[in-house]
Motif scaffolding. Structure first.
Motif, PDB file in Angstrom:
ATOM      1  N   ARG A 193       0.824  -1.204   0.000  1.00 61.00           N
ATOM      2  CA  ARG A 193       0.000   0.000   0.000  1.00 61.00           C
ATOM      3  C   ARG A 193       0.862   1.260   0.000  1.00 61.00           C
ATOM      4  O   ARG A 193       0.555   2.242  -0.693  1.00 61.00           O
ATOM      5  N   ASP A 194       1.927   1.242   0.794  1.00 62.03           N
ATOM      6  CA  ASP A 194       2.821   2.403   0.821  1.00 62.03           C
ATOM      7  C   ASP A 194       3.439   2.640  -0.541  1.00 62.03           C
ATOM      8  O   ASP A 194       3.544   3.782  -1.010  1.00 62.03           O
ATOM      9  N   ARG A 195       3.873   1.564  -1.204  1.00 61.54           N
ATOM     10  CA  ARG A 195       4.483   1.703  -2.519  1.00 61.54           C
ATOM     11  C   ARG A 195       3.480   2.246  -3.534  1.00 61.54           C
ATOM     12  O   ARG A 195       3.813   3.100  -4.357  1.00 61.54           O
ATOM     13  N   VAL A 196       2.239   1.719  -3.474  1.00 66.62           N
ATOM     14  CA  VAL A 196       1.212   2.193  -4.397  1.00 66.62           C
ATOM     15  C   VAL A 196       0.928   3.673  -4.158  1.00 66.62           C
ATOM     16  O   VAL A 196       0.810   4.468  -5.108  1.00 66.62           O
ATOM     17  N   ALA A 197       0.812   4.054  -2.898  1.00 64.01           N
ATOM     18  CA  ALA A 197       0.540   5.460  -2.580  1.00 64.01           C
ATOM     19  C   ALA A 197       1.688   6.357  -3.056  1.00 64.01           C
ATOM     20  O   ALA A 197       1.464   7.453  -3.610  1.00 64.01           O
ATOM     21  N   GLN A 198       2.928   5.901  -2.839  1.00 66.12           N
ATOM     22  CA  GLN A 198       4.078   6.673  -3.301  1.00 66.12           C
ATOM     23  C   GLN A 198       4.066   6.821  -4.815  1.00 66.12           C
ATOM     24  O   GLN A 198       4.335   7.911  -5.362  1.00 66.12           O
TER      25      GLN A 198
END
Length: 257
Positions: A174-179
């Motif tokens: 999720r963090d990677r997608v948000a970034q």
């Protein structure tokens, strides 16, 4: 969990399974039960042999009893015939038979005593074997239930660990997608503002975008003014019946005649 950690878990599980098979108390209980059954079988075989020997003594005693009576009849007949010598011989043999019967009686009594003891031992041993069988099955069932409970708890613990790992991986994803979404939006803004050149775009693409945006705004202004004019003249062309015709979509975006 790393590959080395998973490998250690697998090896540890295999080793525990091997130890469980080696130290399984159910097999030991079954072995003890089989040994007791063999002992009980031996006692019963001995009891059968003693009973058979006693039966043979009974048959032998019956034969001696028959001979004893026959010799008495023969002695009586010899006296009736005046043959004292034959009567004496019959009586002498009768006394020998009595001696044999006395010895046989002692052997038979000893066998009966031994048979009674064996019967008592067989009965008590059979009761112990039956009680041990009940306790054995109870212990086996308890062990199986406890083992199943341990396996279920271990499985639940492993599932919890796996779920924890999955949750951590999901959070990282999720963090990677948000970034990545944030970077995409930022680069869109930079390209739109001209601060970041799009290498794949055609020359002067920024001017085309700005002109397209101005054309769109002009079209919106014209349509808005047209709607205002129609309302003021009560013509209602902006929402006329032409929109209900099957091919009305062909006129979308076109100026009214």
């Amino acid at each position: 969990m790393s590959f080395a950690s998973r490998l250690r878990v697998v090896f540890r599980s295999k080793a525990n399974q091997a130890l469980d098979r080696m130290e399984d108390p159910r097999e030991a209980l079954d072995d003890s039960y089989e040994q007791q059954l063999k002992m009980l079988q031996k006692v019963r075989q001995g009891l059968a042999e003693v009973a058979t020997a006693g039966k043979r003594l009974e048959l032998q005693g019956q034969e001696l009893g028959t001979r004893h009576r026959r010799l008495a009849d023969q002695a009586e007949e010899a006296l009736n015939q005046g043959r004292d010598d034959l009567a004496r011989t019959a009586l002498e043999r009768r006394v020998l038979v009595e001696t044999e019967v006395a010895s046989l009686r002692d052997q038979y009594a000893a066998l009966r005593t031994q048979q009674a003891q064996l019967q008592d031992n067989e009965r008590r041993l059979a009761q112990r074997v039956a009680a041990f069988r009940t306790e054995k099955e109870t212990m086996k069932a308890t062990y199986a239930a406890s083992r199943a409970r341990v396996q279920a708890n271990e499985a639940a613990a492993n599932i919890g660990s796996e779920i924890s790992n999955v949750g951590a991986n999901l959070d990282r994803a999720r963090d990677r997608v948000a970034q990545m979404q944030a970077r995409a939006a930022a680069t869109d803004d930079l390209i739109a503002s001209g601060a970041l050149n799009d290498a794949t775009a055609t020359p002067d693409a920024d001017l085309d975008r700005q002109l397209s945006a101005g054309a769109t705004q002009s079209a919106v202004d014209r349509q808005l003014q047209s709607m205002k004019d129609a309302r003021s003249t009560n013509r209602g062309q902006a929402s006329g019946g032409r929109g209900t015709e099957p091919d009305a979509w062909l006129t979308i975006g076109q100026s009214p005649n």
